[in-house]
Motif scaffolding. Structure first.
Motif, PDB file in Angstrom:
ATOM      1  N   ARG A  34      41.566  51.891  50.153  1.00  0.00           N
ATOM      2  CA  ARG A  34      41.630  50.430  50.182  1.00  0.00           C
ATOM      3  C   ARG A  34      40.619  49.845  51.167  1.00  0.00           C
ATOM      4  O   ARG A  34      39.958  48.844  50.869  1.00  0.00           O
ATOM      5  N   SER A  35      40.496  50.468  52.329  1.00  0.00           N
ATOM      6  CA  SER A  35      39.521  49.967  53.300  1.00  0.00           C
ATOM      7  C   SER A  35      38.096  50.105  52.788  1.00  0.00           C
ATOM      8  O   SER A  35      37.228  49.271  53.093  1.00  0.00           O
ATOM      9  N   PHE A  36      37.825  51.120  51.971  1.00  0.00           N
ATOM     10  CA  PHE A  36      36.483  51.275  51.388  1.00  0.00           C
ATOM     11  C   PHE A  36      36.235  50.245  50.292  1.00  0.00           C
ATOM     12  O   PHE A  36      35.132  49.688  50.170  1.00  0.00           O
ATOM     13  N   LEU A  37      37.257  49.963  49.469  1.00  0.00           N
ATOM     14  CA  LEU A  37      37.075  49.045  48.342  1.00  0.00           C
ATOM     15  C   LEU A  37      37.011  47.582  48.774  1.00  0.00           C
ATOM     16  O   LEU A  37      36.472  46.751  48.037  1.00  0.00           O
ATOM     17  N   GLU A  38      37.564  47.234  49.930  1.00  0.00           N
ATOM     18  CA  GLU A  38      37.577  45.831  50.358  1.00  0.00           C
ATOM     19  C   GLU A  38      36.172  45.272  50.558  1.00  0.00           C
ATOM     20  O   GLU A  38      35.894  44.138  50.225  1.00  0.00           O
ATOM     21  N   GLY A  39      35.270  46.069  51.075  1.00  0.00           N
ATOM     22  CA  GLY A  39      33.925  45.576  51.322  1.00  0.00           C
ATOM     23  C   GLY A  39      32.914  45.943  50.268  1.00  0.00           C
ATOM     24  O   GLY A  39      31.703  45.811  50.497  1.00  0.00           O
ATOM     25  N   SER A  40      33.352  46.420  49.108  1.00  0.00           N
ATOM     26  CA  SER A  40      32.428  46.823  48.042  1.00  0.00           C
ATOM     27  C   SER A  40      32.623  45.926  46.820  1.00  0.00           C
ATOM     28  O   SER A  40      33.500  45.063  46.796  1.00  0.00           O
ATOM     29  N   ARG A  41      31.798  46.155  45.812  1.00  0.00           N
ATOM     30  CA  ARG A  41      31.903  45.362  44.580  1.00  0.00           C
ATOM     31  C   ARG A  41      33.027  45.853  43.680  1.00  0.00           C
ATOM     32  O   ARG A  41      33.307  45.247  42.643  1.00  0.00           O
TER      33      ARG A  41
END
Length: 254
Positions: free
Chosen positions: A130-137
């Motif tokens: 989740r922390s990786f997906l929050e700042g990605s497209r």
């Protein structure tokens, strides 16, 4: 005589009799007292002399600080995020599957079956994902990571092979997938698997183009041959040695 007169007076009928005193209530107009507007000088005087209480003095350290503390990622978390970044860049199909208490033996069998089709099974903690997906497209995939989840990744979109393999493992439930940078639901993945492969579409396209070129070549060769036949027949007819048999031959050439 007096007694008889009093008795007659008492026995007289009381028709139209009115009391000596009557209370009559007369209606009066409603009186509403309007407050007079305050003079401007009085308003200014009240505004100037209004009591303003001083601010409460709070000793330092009584309340927690308003600054947010940014927690830095550890080395393991950074390594996992780097691996996720490489997976999302290199792989064209990333499917999210819910793991409903699958034992280790069934998981090994599923990994082996998927590996035959070039599909790899990856395990990542939901918090790190989740922390990786929050700042990605790919932030729209965040709601899929609830509970025990597994990633099925492949460098080429192989939705049909994945669905066929997952039918043999009822504990593994497909939640969604990202194929060619497009987020698809379960029904979308099923519809995508029914599409023809790229090689078959390319073969049909090449066959259609070849047929069109062959037809074009035959049409281009047909008209000059027909024109040359007509010219030869015309020369034969114009020559003095032409006979009457030339006419049906010209019709046959046409």
């Amino acid at each position: 005589m007096a007694a008889t007169l009093c008795g007659k007076l008492l026995t007289l009928p009381k028709q139209g009799w009115l009391p000596l005193t009557q209370n009559v209530r007369h209606g009066s107009k409603a009186v509403t007292r309007h407050r007079k507007p305050m003079h401007i000088l009085k308003q200014k005087l009240l505004a100037v002399t209004q009591y303003i209480p001083p601010k409460r003095v709070v000793p330092p350290g009584a309340y927690p600080s308003q600054t947010k503390r940014v927690q830095e990622d550890r080395g393991l978390v950074l390594l996992l995020k780097r691996e996720m970044n490489s997976i999302f860049q290199d792989c064209k199909m990333i499917a999210v599957v819910q793991n409903n208490s699958t034992n280790s033996e069934d998981m090994m069998i599923l990994k082996h079956r998927l590996y035959k089709h070039g599909i790899t099974v990856k395990f990542f903690p939901n918090q790190v994902m989740r922390s990786f997906l929050e700042g990605s497209r790919y932030h729209n995939m965040t709601p899929l990571f609830i509970g025990p989840t597994v990633l099925l990744v492949s460098k080429e979109p192989k939705a049909k092979e994945m669905l066929v393999t997952l039918r043999g493992s009822p504990q593994m439930v497909l939640l969604g997938a990202c194929i060619d940078d497009t987020l698809l639901s379960v029904q979308g993945v099923v519809s995508y698997s029914k599409l023809p492969s790229v090689t078959s579409i390319q073969g049909e396209l090449v066959g259609g183009l070849t047929m069109l070129t062959s037809q074009t070549a035959s049409m281009l060769q047909h008209h000059p041959a027909h024109l040359s036949a007509l010219l030869q027949q015309y020369l034969k007819q114009q020559s003095p040695e032409a006979s009457t048999e030339g006419t049906p031959k010209a019709e046959e050439a046409v």
